[in-house]
Motif scaffolding. Structure first.
Motif, PDB file in Angstrom:
ATOM      1  N   LYS A  83      -3.123  50.476  15.199  1.00  0.00           N
ATOM      2  CA  LYS A  83      -2.835  50.269  16.620  1.00  0.00           C
ATOM      3  C   LYS A  83      -2.918  48.779  16.938  1.00  0.00           C
ATOM      4  N   LEU A  84      -1.862  48.264  17.573  1.00  0.00           N
ATOM      5  CA  LEU A  84      -1.807  46.843  17.908  1.00  0.00           C
ATOM      6  C   LEU A  84      -2.485  46.584  19.255  1.00  0.00           C
ATOM      7  N   TYR A  85      -3.387  45.630  19.255  1.00  0.00           N
ATOM      8  CA  TYR A  85      -4.004  45.119  20.477  1.00  0.00           C
ATOM      9  C   TYR A  85      -3.471  43.700  20.622  1.00  0.00           C
ATOM     10  N   SER A  86      -2.598  43.486  21.566  1.00  0.00           N
ATOM     11  CA  SER A  86      -1.997  42.172  21.754  1.00  0.00           C
ATOM     12  C   SER A  86      -1.847  41.942  23.251  1.00  0.00           C
ATOM     13  N   MET A  87      -2.746  41.154  23.800  1.00  0.00           N
ATOM     14  CA  MET A  87      -2.719  40.956  25.246  1.00  0.00           C
ATOM     15  C   MET A  87      -3.473  39.708  25.673  1.00  0.00           C
ATOM     16  N   GLY A  88      -3.043  39.185  26.797  1.00  0.00           N
ATOM     17  CA  GLY A  88      -3.749  38.106  27.455  1.00  0.00           C
ATOM     18  C   GLY A  88      -4.324  38.661  28.744  1.00  0.00           C
ATOM     19  N   LEU A  89      -5.600  38.378  28.990  1.00  0.00           N
ATOM     20  CA  LEU A  89      -6.273  38.922  30.170  1.00  0.00           C
ATOM     21  C   LEU A  89      -7.019  37.828  30.922  1.00  0.00           C
ATOM     22  N   VAL A  90      -7.097  37.998  32.240  1.00  0.00           N
ATOM     23  CA  VAL A  90      -7.933  37.111  33.057  1.00  0.00           C
ATOM     24  C   VAL A  90      -9.007  37.942  33.743  1.00  0.00           C
ATOM     25  N   ASN A  91     -10.124  37.300  33.969  1.00  0.00           N
ATOM     26  CA  ASN A  91     -11.273  37.896  34.652  1.00  0.00           C
ATOM     27  C   ASN A  91     -11.719  39.231  34.038  1.00  0.00           C
ATOM     28  N   PRO A  92     -11.784  39.323  32.686  1.00  0.00           N
ATOM     29  CA  PRO A  92     -12.227  40.586  32.095  1.00  0.00           C
ATOM     30  C   PRO A  92     -13.713  40.822  32.348  1.00  0.00           C
ATOM     31  N   LYS A  93     -14.041  42.052  32.689  1.00  0.00           N
ATOM     32  CA  LYS A  93     -15.436  42.432  32.952  1.00  0.00           C
ATOM     33  C   LYS A  93     -15.708  43.753  32.253  1.00  0.00           C
ATOM     34  N   ILE A  94     -16.870  43.846  31.633  1.00  0.00           N
ATOM     35  CA  ILE A  94     -17.312  45.123  31.080  1.00  0.00           C
ATOM     36  C   ILE A  94     -17.925  45.892  32.242  1.00  0.00           C
ATOM     37  N   ILE A  95     -17.316  47.036  32.585  1.00  0.00           N
ATOM     38  CA  ILE A  95     -17.801  47.791  33.745  1.00  0.00           C
ATOM     39  C   ILE A  95     -18.697  48.957  33.340  1.00  0.00           C
ATOM     40  N   SER A  96     -18.638  49.356  32.059  1.00  0.00           N
ATOM     41  CA  SER A  96     -19.584  50.346  31.552  1.00  0.00           C
ATOM     42  C   SER A  96     -19.645  50.217  30.038  1.00  0.00           C
ATOM     43  N   HIS A  97     -20.759  50.685  29.479  1.00  0.00           N
ATOM     44  CA  HIS A  97     -20.930  50.598  28.029  1.00  0.00           C
ATOM     45  C   HIS A  97     -21.881  51.682  27.555  1.00  0.00           C
ATOM     46  N   SER A  98     -21.782  51.981  26.270  1.00  0.00           N
ATOM     47  CA  SER A  98     -22.646  52.988  25.661  1.00  0.00           C
ATOM     48  C   SER A  98     -24.035  52.417  25.431  1.00  0.00           C
ATOM     49  N   VAL A 121     -24.685  41.010  14.485  1.00  0.00           N
ATOM     50  CA  VAL A 121     -24.558  40.752  15.923  1.00  0.00           C
ATOM     51  C   VAL A 121     -24.501  42.107  16.631  1.00  0.00           C
ATOM     52  N   PRO A 122     -25.586  42.501  17.312  1.00  0.00           N
ATOM     53  CA  PRO A 122     -25.550  43.793  18.004  1.00  0.00           C
ATOM     54  C   PRO A 122     -24.565  43.783  19.171  1.00  0.00           C
ATOM     55  N   ARG A 123     -23.750  44.839  19.226  1.00  0.00           N
ATOM     56  CA  ARG A 123     -22.756  45.008  20.290  1.00  0.00           C
ATOM     57  C   ARG A 123     -22.823  46.453  20.781  1.00  0.00           C
ATOM     58  N   HIS A 124     -22.274  46.701  21.970  1.00  0.00           N
ATOM     59  CA  HIS A 124     -22.154  48.078  22.445  1.00  0.00           C
ATOM     60  C   HIS A 124     -21.095  48.787  21.604  1.00  0.00           C
ATOM     61  N   ALA A 125     -21.360  50.034  21.229  1.00  0.00           N
ATOM     62  CA  ALA A 125     -20.398  50.791  20.410  1.00  0.00           C
ATOM     63  C   ALA A 125     -19.141  51.135  21.199  1.00  0.00           C
ATOM     64  N   ARG A 126     -19.297  51.388  22.495  1.00  0.00           N
ATOM     65  CA  ARG A 126     -18.153  51.731  23.356  1.00  0.00           C
ATOM     66  C   ARG A 126     -18.275  50.952  24.667  1.00  0.00           C
ATOM     67  N   ILE A 127     -17.140  50.464  25.140  1.00  0.00           N
ATOM     68  CA  ILE A 127     -17.123  49.725  26.409  1.00  0.00           C
ATOM     69  C   ILE A 127     -15.885  50.108  27.215  1.00  0.00           C
ATOM     70  N   THR A 128     -15.986  49.912  28.512  1.00  0.00           N
ATOM     71  CA  THR A 128     -14.828  50.011  29.399  1.00  0.00           C
ATOM     72  C   THR A 128     -14.699  48.658  30.084  1.00  0.00           C
ATOM     73  N   ILE A 129     -13.476  48.138  30.063  1.00  0.00           N
ATOM     74  CA  ILE A 129     -13.192  46.808  30.624  1.00  0.00           C
ATOM     75  C   ILE A 129     -12.170  46.932  31.744  1.00  0.00           C
ATOM     76  N   LYS A 130     -12.378  46.121  32.771  1.00  0.00           N
ATOM     77  CA  LYS A 130     -11.354  45.931  33.804  1.00  0.00           C
ATOM     78  C   LYS A 130     -10.960  44.463  33.761  1.00  0.00           C
ATOM     79  N   ALA A 131      -9.655  44.202  33.928  1.00  0.00           N
ATOM     80  CA  ALA A 131      -9.137  42.836  33.899  1.00  0.00           C
ATOM     81  C   ALA A 131      -7.777  42.816  34.592  1.00  0.00           C
TER      82      ALA A 131
END
Length: 183
Positions: A83-98, A121-131
């Protein structure tokens, strides 16, 4: 064309400060910056172009890495399922996470860091982003695994956080609690 000469290194102040929110609709300059950042990532992954211009391969870049303190990120990669992830985003925010965490078993790297940095590097396994995307459209993404890690890494840049800031200094290879490795 963005080259490695344009990318600031880890001692640069723009990498340790929170970036400014970007006005929407995007200005011509901000759209051009996003396009240039996307092109850099594509070029960095093209063996011929990367060799010709001495580019290090990258899957993401944030405006602060260019010394521009704006909440702008670009991402370009394929996940293990193609799956291709190819995008430019402004003001991205993590609004929820596992609560569950993950980490790259090989560790993380960064275009702004010229040295190897060992550790998980510990990271959240799942996130939801708004941008907002390059066409001024709102975007909501639910991410897990490697894509979640890439987005968190870039969002950290706009918040003045480097990946090595998250590594346990006492025990760099300490497996984060409630976490699973991402290959």
């Amino acid at each position: 064309m963005i080259t490695m000469k344009d990318i600031v290194r880890e001692s640069h102040p723009s990498l340790t400060r929170s970036a400014a929110v970007v006005e929407v609709p995007l200005s011509k300059d901000d759209k051009q910056l996003l396009e240039d950042m996307m092109q850099f990532l594509k070029n960095s992954q093209d063996e011929e172009i990367a060799e010709k211009y001495e580019l290090r391969a990258g899957v993401g870049i944030a405006a602060p890495q260019l010394g521009i303190e704006k909440q702008i990120i670009a991402i370009h990669f394929e996940d293990i399922d193609g799956k291709l992830y190819s995008m430019g985003l402004v003001n991205p925010k993590i609004i929820s996470h596992s609560v569950e965490q993950s980490y790259l078993s090989s560790g993380e790297g960064c275009l702004s860091v010229d040295r190897p940095v060992e550790g998980y590097v510990p990271r959240h396994a799942r996130i939801t982003i708004k941008a907002t995307d390059i066409n001024d459209q709102p975007v909501k993404l639910r991410l897990k695994g490697y894509p979640a890690i890439v987005f968190q890494h870039e969002i950290d840049h706009i918040n003045g956080i480097m990946f090595f800031d998250r590594i346990n200094t006492e025990d760099p290879f300490n497996i984060p609690e409630n976490s699973s490795p991402i290959q």
